[in-house]
Scaffold this motif. Structure first.
Motif, short mmCIF file in Angstrom:
data_model
loop_
_atom_site.label_atom_id
_atom_site.label_comp_id
_atom_site.label_asym_id
_atom_site.label_seq_id
_atom_site.Cartn_x
_atom_site.Cartn_y
_atom_site.Cartn_z
N GLY A 101 39.42 39.24 49.68
CA GLY A 101 39.85 38.71 49.12
C GLY A 101 41.16 38.96 49.36
N ASP A 102 42.14 39.37 50.41
CA ASP A 102 43.08 38.57 50.96
C ASP A 102 43.07 37.03 51.42
OD1 ASP A 102 44.32 41.05 50.64
OD2 ASP A 102 45.50 41.17 52.98
N SER A 131 44.72 45.08 40.51
CA SER A 131 44.66 45.95 40.39
C SER A 131 43.05 45.77 40.98
CB SER A 131 43.62 46.97 39.29
OG SER A 131 44.92 47.16 38.61
N LEU A 132 43.41 44.49 41.97
CA LEU A 132 41.96 44.70 43.44
C LEU A 132 42.77 45.08 44.56
CD1 LEU A 132 40.00 43.17 42.28
CD2 LEU A 132 40.94 41.17 43.60
N GLN A 133 42.92 46.97 44.43
CA GLN A 133 43.67 47.17 46.22
C GLN A 133 42.10 47.55 47.08
OE1 GLN A 133 44.91 48.40 43.42
NE2 GLN A 133 47.06 48.10 43.42
N ASN A 134 41.19 48.02 46.17
CA ASN A 134 40.47 47.91 46.82
C ASN A 134 39.08 47.11 47.41
OD1 ASN A 134 39.30 47.16 44.42
ND2 ASN A 134 37.59 48.37 43.78
N GLY A 135 39.94 45.59 47.10
CA GLY A 135 38.49 44.18 46.97
C GLY A 135 39.22 43.48 48.69
N PRO A 139 34.21 40.80 51.74
CA PRO A 139 34.19 39.60 51.01
C PRO A 139 33.65 39.22 49.84
CG PRO A 139 32.21 40.74 52.63
CD PRO A 139 33.48 41.28 52.33
N LEU A 140 33.99 38.38 48.72
CA LEU A 140 34.13 37.92 47.61
C LEU A 140 32.97 37.85 47.19
CD1 LEU A 140 36.79 37.12 47.57
CD2 LEU A 140 36.35 35.30 46.54
N ARG A 141 32.07 37.56 48.14
CA ARG A 141 30.44 37.90 48.17
C ARG A 141 29.76 39.11 47.22
NH1 ARG A 141 29.05 37.83 53.65
NH2 ARG A 141 29.08 35.09 54.58
N SER A 142 30.29 40.35 47.88
CA SER A 142 30.15 41.27 47.39
C SER A 142 30.93 41.74 46.36
CB SER A 142 30.70 42.46 48.87
OG SER A 142 32.10 42.73 48.51
N TYR A 143 31.53 40.75 45.38
CA TYR A 143 32.57 41.50 44.84
C TYR A 143 31.74 41.30 42.94
CZ TYR A 143 37.17 41.34 46.25
OH TYR A 143 38.36 40.64 46.78
N SER A 144 32.05 42.53 42.09
CA SER A 144 31.18 42.34 40.85
C SER A 144 32.26 41.52 39.78
CB SER A 144 31.03 43.24 40.57
OG SER A 144 33.22 44.02 40.05
N MET A 147 35.65 42.38 38.83
CA MET A 147 36.60 41.77 40.37
C MET A 147 36.83 40.45 40.30
SD MET A 147 34.84 44.79 43.04
CE MET A 147 36.23 44.09 44.26
N LEU A 148 35.65 39.56 40.53
CA LEU A 148 35.62 38.18 40.38
C LEU A 148 36.97 36.97 39.57
CD1 LEU A 148 32.31 36.41 41.59
CD2 LEU A 148 34.25 36.06 43.29
N GLN A 149 36.61 37.93 38.69
CA GLN A 149 37.69 37.94 37.11
C GLN A 149 39.29 38.19 37.69
OE1 GLN A 149 35.25 36.23 36.03
NE2 GLN A 149 36.45 34.94 33.46
N ARG A 150 39.07 39.03 38.27
CA ARG A 150 40.78 39.45 38.53
C ARG A 150 41.50 38.46 39.65
NH1 ARG A 150 40.17 45.82 39.15
NH2 ARG A 150 38.16 45.07 39.07
N ILE A 151 40.13 37.87 41.24
CA ILE A 151 40.99 37.59 41.87
C ILE A 151 40.75 36.08 41.80
CG2 ILE A 151 38.59 36.92 43.18
CD1 ILE A 151 41.01 38.27 45.63
N GLY A 152 40.37 35.52 40.54
CA GLY A 152 40.31 34.42 39.46
C GLY A 152 41.91 34.37 39.07
N LEU A 153 41.65 35.28 38.22
CA LEU A 153 42.96 35.46 38.20
C LEU A 153 44.69 35.50 39.17
CD1 LEU A 153 42.84 38.09 35.30
CD2 LEU A 153 44.10 35.77 34.85
N ALA A 154 44.10 36.11 39.99
CA ALA A 154 45.29 36.03 40.53
C ALA A 154 45.58 34.77 41.93
CB ALA A 154 45.06 37.08 42.24
#
Lengths: 289, 295
Positions: A101-102, A131-135, A139-144, A147-154
């Motif tokens: 994520g980072d 709210s993606l502190q746990n990600g 690696p993004l391949r393990s995201y739900s 979570m992908l949608q949220r990292i996408g927004l970020a």
């Protein structure tokens, strides 16, 4: 007098795809005229294949029109200055699965020219916002999906753009996540950002959009503010607290009849919650300590 | 601009390094080089020559596989996963995106060739050690050892021959030329991938062009060696071909180096320049096609 600079504007925008093997042409978007003012939340509605995503891609300069033009803050979509002012969340976003994520936010931040402490601070801010502190270290391949949608927004917001394009931001997200995205759009609106988004969840669009355009078969068939489009000018709804007893109902009917409202035009009904409101209320009540 | 290209290049390299297929290819190359010394030859000079041929061959073969395969999957994967949308929606030009991807592959090739060259050098060093030990053992058991100056001279000559064969500075030229050829192969694959719609098409077409590049000079030799016999059509075809497809056979000069012949540096610089110009042309064409491609 100078014409106003719209956050996004299209003039006669047309996109056709030739199908050589079938010897015909598909018109994905037909002569679209659209103006979105700065600070507006604008909803693009319509069934699949109606031209919503094509409109977004044309405005982003990802595809080129056959006719007409698209402008972002008065600039062409290919202009890097225009790109610096926009953020984009694609439909069903996929990112590099091998990045955490980072790392993902660092990658997109660096592409936008951010570096060092400024980038780190911005990443921390956005991770909190979505709210993606746990990600952060995963690696993004393990995201739900959520979570992908949220990292996408970020990543769409990493360079603090003035205009955000969100293509189906709530697709495949659970109602809780969907509500968070809705709240985020409202928050962006308060910050003075312009948001153009497409969605199938009409109720959500209703909750956040100032104006909407409805598309069908590549054409814009309706456009306007939600107040204008949704207010039934031929009727008035009166709401009273509590349950209406038969006696009180008769009394009200008599009063209305004295004012000339009689027969089938007068209706009594109980307000209903939407299923989403019920779900969120129930789940949130369960989560209360 | 440079900053954005380098960010994309770094990400491309990171992706390739974290991909197991390429790691396996690289490992295979390292094993091939290491295993070359086990194919024993009768004479030590022949053994060293064999190791050098085998090592350079392995670097070239594995390198070209890495170059073509890694480039061929770049664009289809970006388009299929739609990762390209998020990148091109940022202040990034299409040309910067493509160049960043290419620089990433060149970095990957640099890393791969460097690793295989280190393994190659280690195997050669081991061969030298073995060879010197064998020569010494031969002379020590020769009657008159330590007393005859003639025998000492012969020993020193044999030692110098092994050392010179192993520590041939021209091997740097050979590795540079192989690397230049790999970069050209990657640029060919990049050009094909800008109009290709699939990984397989890119791989097959690039391999085809690569082979034509190798056969081009042979065809020229056959058709044009007897000028009078070559028809106008054949001549025109060859001229067009030599303009469109780089002459990969020029790089067989590496074989001359491996045979121990002297190849002057100016010749190597000429070939490196030729490859740089061709790579530039192939990239410019790729940029032009990609600029107008619907994504």
């Amino acid at each position: 007098m100078d014409s106003p600079v719209f956050a996004a504007e299209t003039l006669g925008l047309t996109k056709r795809y030739p199908l050589a093997w079938k010897r015909r042409v598909v018109v994905a978007l037909n002569k679209l005229d659209l103006q979105v003012r700065p600070g507006e939340v604008f909803g693009l509605l319509g069934p699949n294949g109606s031209g919503k995503s094509t409109t977004i891609k044309l405005l982003l300069g990802l595809i080129r029109p056959n006719e007409g033009e698209a402008r972002i803050f008065g600039l062409g979509p290919d202009d890097l200055e225009a790109r610096r002012r926009i953020g984009f969340l694609p439909e069903n976003p996929y990112f590099y699965g091998f990045l955490t994520g980072d790392e993902t936010l660092q990658f997109f931040g660096k592409l936008c020219g951010l570096r060092g402490a400024k980038l780190t601070a911005r990443i921390n801010e956005l991770i909190d916002l979505v709210s993606l502190q746990n990600g952060r270290e995963r690696p993004l391949r393990s995201y739900s999906k959520g979570m992908l949608q949220r990292i996408g927004l970020a990543q769409a917001m990493i360079h603090d753009p003035d205009l955000l394009f969100l293509d189906e931001p709530t697709a495949g997200v659970d109602p809780q996540g969907s509500a968070q995205i809705r709240d985020l759009i409202l928050r962006l609106k308060k910050m003075g950002k312009t948001v153009i988004f497409s969605s199938h969840l009409l109720e959500q669009v209703q909750e956040v959009a100032d104006r909407v355009a409805i598309f069908s078969l590549g054409r814009k068939v309706l456009e306007g503010s939600l107040d204008d489009l949704l207010t039934e000018k031929e009727a008035t709804l009166v709401s009273v607290p509590g349950e209406l007893t038969d006696a009180r109902r008769d009394e009200l009917e008599r009063l209305l009849a004295q004012s000339g409202f009689t027969g089938a035009n007068v209706q009594f009904s109980r307000p209903r919650l939407s299923l989403e409101q019920l779900y969120l209320r129930t789940v949130e009540a369960e989560r209360q300590p | 601009m440079i900053g954005r290209i380098l960010v994309i290049a770094r990400n491309t390299l990171l992706e390739a390094v974290r991909q197991k297929v390429l790691n396996v290819l690289l490992l295979f190359g390292l094993v091939m080089i290491a295993a070359s010394s086990y194919f024993s030859q009768v004479a030590i000079d022949q053994q060293i020559k064999f190791v050098k041929d085998f090592g350079c061959g392995a670097i070239g073969l594995i390198g070209v596989c890495i170059a073509i395969l890694s480039v061929a999957q770049l664009l289809p994967q970006e388009l299929h996963n739609r990762t390209i949308y998020t990148i091109l929606a940022k202040p990034v030009r299409r040309s910067e995106f493509l160049l960043g991807k290419f620089v990433g592959v060149v970095l990957l090739l640099t890393l791969s060739v460097a690793l295989m060259s280190i393994a190659f050098a280690a195997v050669l060093w081991w061969q030298e050690t073995q060879g010197l030990a064998a020569v010494q053992a031969d002379y020590v058991h020769t009657p008159g050892w330590g007393k005859s100056p003639e025998l000492t001279n012969m020993y020193q000559h044999d030692v110098a021959q092994i050392v010179n064969q192993v520590r041939d500075p021209q091997m740097v030229e050979a590795i540079l030329l192989i690397f230049a050829k790999l970069v050209m192969a990657a640029a060919m694959a990049m050009l094909v991938s800008t109009f290709s719609t699939s990984f397989i098409f890119t791989v097959i077409t690039t391999c085809g062009i690569y082979l034509i590049g190798h056969m081009e000079s042979a065809a020229r030799d056959v058709w044009l060696s007897h000028g009078a016999q070559a028809t106008f059509g054949q001549g025109l075809f060859l001229e067009m071909l030599s303009l469109l497809v780089p002459d990969m056979n020029s790089f067989t000069i590496v074989d001359e180096i491996l045979d121990g012949n002297v190849v002057p540096w100016w010749h190597t610089w000429n070939l490196l320049g030729y490859s740089a110009v061709y790579t530039g042309v192939l990239l410019a064409l790729s940029e032009l096609i990609f600029e107008f491609r619907e994504i």
